[in-house]
Design a protein around this motif. Structure first.
Motif, PDB file in Angstrom:
ATOM      1  N   PRO A  28      39.198  42.094  29.155  1.00 59.37           N
ATOM      2  CA  PRO A  28      37.828  43.710  30.256  1.00 59.37           C
ATOM      3  C   PRO A  28      37.432  42.751  31.096  1.00 59.37           C
ATOM      4  O   PRO A  28      37.437  43.464  32.472  1.00 59.37           O
ATOM      5  N   TYR A  29      37.202  41.720  31.309  1.00 57.96           N
ATOM      6  CA  TYR A  29      36.454  40.811  32.300  1.00 57.96           C
ATOM      7  C   TYR A  29      37.222  40.572  33.410  1.00 57.96           C
ATOM      8  O   TYR A  29      36.861  41.063  34.388  1.00 57.96           O
ATOM      9  N   VAL A  30      38.443  40.719  33.055  1.00 56.14           N
ATOM     10  CA  VAL A  30      39.427  40.224  33.856  1.00 56.14           C
ATOM     11  C   VAL A  30      40.366  41.771  35.049  1.00 56.14           C
ATOM     12  O   VAL A  30      40.387  41.711  35.738  1.00 56.14           O
ATOM     13  N   GLY A  31      40.191  42.510  33.908  1.00 54.02           N
ATOM     14  CA  GLY A  31      40.651  43.341  34.534  1.00 54.02           C
ATOM     15  C   GLY A  31      39.262  44.193  36.064  1.00 54.02           C
ATOM     16  O   GLY A  31      39.679  44.441  36.583  1.00 54.02           O
ATOM     17  N   TRP A  32      38.097  44.423  35.136  1.00 56.10           N
ATOM     18  CA  TRP A  32      36.950  44.586  35.570  1.00 56.10           C
ATOM     19  C   TRP A  32      36.780  43.516  37.272  1.00 56.10           C
ATOM     20  O   TRP A  32      36.492  44.497  38.329  1.00 56.10           O
ATOM     21  N   VAL A  33      36.549  43.007  37.573  1.00 55.89           N
ATOM     22  CA  VAL A  33      37.075  41.878  38.867  1.00 55.89           C
ATOM     23  C   VAL A  33      38.352  42.080  39.493  1.00 55.89           C
ATOM     24  O   VAL A  33      38.032  41.889  40.462  1.00 55.89           O
ATOM     25  N   LEU A  34      39.314  42.143  38.639  1.00 52.75           N
ATOM     26  CA  LEU A  34      40.812  42.152  39.755  1.00 52.75           C
ATOM     27  C   LEU A  34      41.034  43.598  40.154  1.00 52.75           C
ATOM     28  O   LEU A  34      41.376  43.950  41.575  1.00 52.75           O
ATOM     29  N   PHE A  35      40.338  44.909  39.746  1.00 52.73           N
ATOM     30  CA  PHE A  35      40.826  46.131  40.573  1.00 52.73           C
ATOM     31  C   PHE A  35      39.060  46.893  40.278  1.00 52.73           C
ATOM     32  O   PHE A  35      39.450  47.455  40.943  1.00 52.73           O
ATOM     33  N   ILE A  36      38.289  46.894  39.949  1.00 51.22           N
ATOM     34  CA  ILE A  36      36.687  47.011  40.421  1.00 51.22           C
ATOM     35  C   ILE A  36      35.994  46.269  41.462  1.00 51.22           C
ATOM     36  O   ILE A  36      34.901  46.746  41.993  1.00 51.22           O
ATOM     37  N   ASP A  37      35.957  44.933  41.175  1.00 48.09           N
ATOM     38  CA  ASP A  37      34.942  44.466  41.813  1.00 48.09           C
ATOM     39  C   ASP A  37      35.650  42.964  42.347  1.00 48.09           C
ATOM     40  O   ASP A  37      34.685  42.138  43.048  1.00 48.09           O
ATOM     41  N   ARG A  38      36.659  43.221  43.043  1.00 48.27           N
ATOM     42  CA  ARG A  38      37.411  42.239  43.619  1.00 48.27           C
ATOM     43  C   ARG A  38      36.859  42.051  45.398  1.00 48.27           C
ATOM     44  O   ARG A  38      36.729  40.734  45.407  1.00 48.27           O
ATOM     45  N   ASN A  39      36.493  43.009  45.626  1.00 50.29           N
ATOM     46  CA  ASN A  39      35.186  43.145  46.875  1.00 50.29           C
ATOM     47  C   ASN A  39      34.399  42.343  46.904  1.00 50.29           C
ATOM     48  O   ASN A  39      33.732  42.523  48.084  1.00 50.29           O
ATOM     49  N   THR A  40      33.592  42.443  46.286  1.00 51.69           N
ATOM     50  CA  THR A  40      32.046  42.646  46.256  1.00 51.69           C
ATOM     51  C   THR A  40      31.792  40.750  46.888  1.00 51.69           C
ATOM     52  O   THR A  40      30.483  40.636  47.630  1.00 51.69           O
ATOM     53  N   PRO A  41      32.341  39.765  46.728  1.00 52.30           N
ATOM     54  CA  PRO A  41      32.894  38.433  47.820  1.00 52.30           C
ATOM     55  C   PRO A  41      32.089  38.753  49.471  1.00 52.30           C
ATOM     56  O   PRO A  41      31.336  38.041  49.544  1.00 52.30           O
ATOM     57  N   GLU A  42      32.864  39.407  49.802  1.00 51.76           N
ATOM     58  CA  GLU A  42      33.623  40.156  51.068  1.00 51.76           C
ATOM     59  C   GLU A  42      31.990  40.923  51.467  1.00 51.76           C
ATOM     60  O   GLU A  42      32.233  41.758  52.836  1.00 51.76           O
ATOM     61  N   ARG A  43      31.461  41.174  51.129  1.00 55.17           N
ATOM     62  CA  ARG A  43      30.138  42.769  51.196  1.00 55.17           C
ATOM     63  C   ARG A  43      29.214  42.436  50.270  1.00 55.17           C
ATOM     64  O   ARG A  43      28.650  43.131  50.100  1.00 55.17           O
ATOM     65  N   SER A  44      28.328  40.918  50.680  1.00 56.36           N
ATOM     66  CA  SER A  44      27.230  40.506  50.574  1.00 56.36           C
ATOM     67  C   SER A  44      26.460  40.303  49.246  1.00 56.36           C
ATOM     68  O   SER A  44      25.563  40.203  49.159  1.00 56.36           O
TER      69      SER A  44
END
Length: 308
Positions: A28-44
């Motif tokens: 579940p964590y991998v899915g969340w990172v890949l599809f939901i939270d992927r761009n957070t490191p580039e969004r502050s």
């Protein structure tokens, strides 16, 4: 001792709890990172103040110790800033403690400045480690990330350790060999966003580990890693049982005065001459900063600053 306690506690937790909990959380964590939270490191990122305020960071800062100093008056909250930290060192303790945590009272020294320390995107590929980085407000060092954060409003700032992997391989105690002459991307982004460039020097950053001379084979491995992963690890050693604990050498981080900004420009209209001019002005400001402080806080210096 604090570092060893953290490492030991993490290992113990992983051994005791990991086999039962991680399999249930991992996919579940991998899915969340890949599809939901992927761009957070580039969004502050998502900084959490209690994480930045942990006493752990103050304990680590007092170990060396690390001190943070600002030259001149308070920064104008209406401007945007690109802090450029030198030298990289092995781990950039000075940059981390100064700009990713509140251990050195950054909010008091720079009121109204909303800063993000930037690191390589590959660091956000490691499960769970990325959550620690994001909770401290650490973001990706990509151009997209810089532009996105600087667009969040007045007082927005980022900190780039400009020397990167190439500079880390030259982090020998008592010396400062910077990789900067041909690194001009930060100057172009400053012209694009209208941000002030801020020179920052971490005196003593290179003194906390010894660098071993790599064999020809080890050197080729380091270069291969750098080519494909954008980072590398120098052969270093410190103190303690494992040799991984850094030496107790002081680090004095000096933040210089900002270079006056220019009006934001369309990147298509920015000329190489403008980039070169701003880069040269930054180089002069950095050299002036170094020369003002080298005799009073560069305790172990054995040779003059070199810029390549």
């Amino acid at each position: 001792r604090v570092l060893y306690l953290v490492i030991f506690s993490s290992l113990l937790c992983s051994i005791v709890v990991g086999p039962f909990v991680l399999p249930l959380l991992f996919w579940p964590y991998v899915g969340w990172v890949l599809f939901i939270d992927r761009n957070t490191p580039e969004r502050s990122g998502r900084p959490i103040q209690w994480m930045k305020n942990l006493n752990l960071w103050k304990s680590i800062a007092s170990y060396f110790p690390v001190k943070l100093h600002r030259e001149g008056e308070e920064f104008d909250k209406a401007q945007k800033y690109i802090f450029c930290y030198h030298p990289h060192g092995v781990i950039s303790f000075g940059a981390f403690l100064s700009f990713a945590t509140n251990a050195l009272d950054f909010p008091a020294l720079f009121p109204g400045i909303n800063l993000r320390l930037l690191t390589l995107a590959v660091n956000f590929k490691m499960p769970f480690t990325r959550e620690l980085l994001l909770s401290l407000g650490i973001c990706s060092v990509s151009k997209t990330s810089i532009v996105n954060h600087l667009a969040t409003g007045p007082g927005a700032a980022v900190c780039i350790v400009t020397g990167g992997a190439a500079e880390s391989l030259q982090a020998k105690p008592g010396t400062y060999q910077l990789t900067l002459k041909h690194r001009k991307g930060f100057a172009k982004v400053a012209l694009q966003t209208g941000a002030c460039l801020v020179p920052v020097f971490g005196f003593g950053e290179n003194d906390v580990f010894d660098i071993s001379k790599a064999s020809s084979f080890a050197e080729s491995v380091q270069k291969t890693i750098k080519r494909y992963l954008s980072f590398t690890v120098p052969l270093f050693h410190g103190t303690g049982i494992t040799g991984l604990l850094p030496y107790q050498e002081p680090i004095f981080v000096v933040v210089g005065e900002p270079i006056k900004p220019r009006a934001p420009r369309d990147p298509k209209n920015i000329t190489q001459e403008e980039i070169d001019d701003l880069h040269a002005a930054y180089m002069r400001a950095l050299m002036d900063l170094y020369n003002r402080w080298k005799r009073s806080v560069s305790f172990n210096r054995v040779e003059s600053l070199r810029v390549e």
